[in-house]
Design an enzyme around this catalytic site. Structure first.
Site, PDB file in Angstrom:
ATOM      1  N   GLU A  81       0.827  -1.173   0.054  1.00 49.46           N
ATOM      2  CA  GLU A  81      -0.025   0.024  -0.089  1.00 49.46           C
ATOM      3  C   GLU A  81       0.843   1.081   0.008  1.00 49.46           C
ATOM      4  OE1 GLU A  81      -2.958   1.064  -0.213  1.00 49.46           O
ATOM      5  OE2 GLU A  81      -4.345  -0.659   0.314  1.00 49.46           O
ATOM      6  N   ARG A 131      -6.966   0.498  13.060  1.00 45.20           N
ATOM      7  CA  ARG A 131      -5.817   1.124  12.812  1.00 45.20           C
ATOM      8  C   ARG A 131      -6.183   2.031  11.645  1.00 45.20           C
ATOM      9  NH1 ARG A 131      -4.893  -0.625   7.440  1.00 45.20           N
ATOM     10  NH2 ARG A 131      -5.221  -2.853   7.003  1.00 45.20           N
ATOM     11  N   ASN A 189      -5.661   3.495   7.809  1.00 42.91           N
ATOM     12  CA  ASN A 189      -5.392   2.817   6.534  1.00 42.91           C
ATOM     13  C   ASN A 189      -5.048   3.864   5.617  1.00 42.91           C
ATOM     14  OD1 ASN A 189      -6.126   0.744   5.037  1.00 42.91           O
ATOM     15  ND2 ASN A 189      -7.887   1.629   4.176  1.00 42.91           N
ATOM     16  N   ASP A 237     -11.062  -6.103  11.315  1.00 45.74           N
ATOM     17  CA  ASP A 237     -11.996  -7.324  10.775  1.00 45.74           C
ATOM     18  C   ASP A 237     -12.955  -6.846   9.859  1.00 45.74           C
ATOM     19  OD1 ASP A 237     -13.499  -9.561  10.554  1.00 45.74           O
ATOM     20  OD2 ASP A 237     -14.051  -9.494  12.832  1.00 45.74           O
ATOM     21  N   ASN A 243     -10.688   4.897   2.023  1.00 41.90           N
ATOM     22  CA  ASN A 243      -9.699   4.604   1.088  1.00 41.90           C
ATOM     23  C   ASN A 243     -10.036   5.982   0.116  1.00 41.90           C
ATOM     24  OD1 ASN A 243      -7.480   2.660   0.526  1.00 41.90           O
ATOM     25  ND2 ASN A 243      -9.149   1.121   1.198  1.00 41.90           N
ATOM     26  N   ASP A 254     -10.111   1.041  -4.029  1.00 43.43           N
ATOM     27  CA  ASP A 254      -9.163   0.929  -3.028  1.00 43.43           C
ATOM     28  C   ASP A 254      -8.399   2.474  -3.273  1.00 43.43           C
ATOM     29  OD1 ASP A 254      -7.092   0.169  -1.341  1.00 43.43           O
ATOM     30  OD2 ASP A 254      -7.606  -1.948  -1.552  1.00 43.43           O
TER      31      ASP A 254
END
Length: 309
Positions: free
Chosen positions: A22, A116, A118, A136, A167, A219
């Site tokens: 990423e 977290r 991203n 999750d 994203n 994404d």
């Protein structure tokens, strides 16, 4: 403009695939590409000039990075935002990751466990934006939010909330339009906002593209010099380019089924680099690698963080 430019694996990325590649960032001053492997807790650098791959190991997962003017990394990690000083590349031993020193800058109040940061990057004025998510993804919890970290070192309250998998951050060349996506299978939406470059406030949120009408999940993204928005269509092995009006005008297949984020770079900023995710099952030889192509358009230099880390 070639409809289907040649897509090649980036040799400077090395032979090791990432579990979750990423946040590619092209450093003009170094003529090198940086990116992260989130679960491996690594920041990686590939030098196009020498072909050298360098890795730095962090104590926790790192999901997104930007640089300040001095070359210090601003990283969105598991427990917050950190200033990261990378050990000098010249000290790298063969095959051994280098160390990095971290200083915690700020942290939001995570509403759930197992969260977290991203996707994240700087706006055109050098303010760092990053979002959070519940790791999750199967739980589909809309506990994520988008935050702004300004040049004074102040972390905002949530600017956009109720996100499942944040994203797709990006800004138009003049900085007045902000893009954001939610890549969770239940969302698959890209939004556009009017963005006030003085106050850093996004307003007038609207659907820019609904990927239920296309292939894949939205994404990570990049914006080219013409103002078109490139999104990685995760699960579809495609790059999609939308015009500023939200019209799909190009789609380019890539060898990895899960392209994760793209960034313009190269000497003339006319190369599009694409990181990818390696599926847990049924991965091909290309999944998890970094790719490069020349789509016939150029990008803009990635903005640096305006503050001092």
């Amino acid at each position: 403009m070639s409809a289907n430019p040649q897509v090649e694996r980036l040799e400077a990325a090395g032979p090791s695939p990432a579990a979750t590649g990423e946040s590619p960032v092209w450093r003009v001053a170094e003529q090198a590409l940086y990116w992260v492997d989130i679960p491996a807790k690594k920041i990686v650098r590939g030098s196009l000039a020498t072909g050298q791959r360098t890795e730095w190991l962090l104590p926790e997962q790192v999901a997104c990075i930007a640089f300040d003017h001095a070359g210090t990394v601003l990283a969105g990690c598991e427990t917050g935002l950190f200033g990261v000083t990378l050990a000098d590349v010249s000290k790298a031993a063969s095959g051994e990751p280098l160390t990095a020193s971290l200083r915690k800058l700020a942290a939001p109040e995570f509403p759930h466990g197992g969260m977290r940061f991203n996707d994240g990057r700087c706006d055109r004025q050098g303010r760092f934006w990053a979002g959070t998510m519940v790791m999750d993804m199967a739980a589909a919890i809309p506990g994520g939010a988008l935050y702004r970290f300004d040049e004074k070192g102040v972390l905002s309250a949530p600017v956009v909330d109720s996100l499942i998998t944040q994203n797709g951050l990006g800004w138009s060349p003049d900085g007045t339009t902000m893009y954001l996506s939610d890549s969770h299978p239940l969302r698959r939406l890209i939004w556009a906002f009017d963005y006030d470059v003085e106050t850093a406030e996004p307003r007038n949120r609207r659907v820019f593209a609904d990927l239920h009408h296309y292939s894949g999940r939205p994404d990570g993204a990049a914006v080219d010099a013409d103002g078109c928005y490139w999104i990685c269509a995760n699960d579809a092995g495609l790059l999609l380019r939308f015009t500023p009006q939200g019209k799909l005008d190009r789609q380019i297949p890539v060898p990895a089924v899960k392209p994760a984020m793209c960034a313009f770079g190269g000497r003339d900023l006319d190369t599009l680099f694409v990181t990818s995710i390696r599926p847990a099952n049924g991965a091909s030889e290309h999944d998890g690698h970094v790719f490069a192509l020349r789509p016939g358009v150029s990008g803009l230099p990635e903005p640096e963080f305006a503050g001092q880390l």
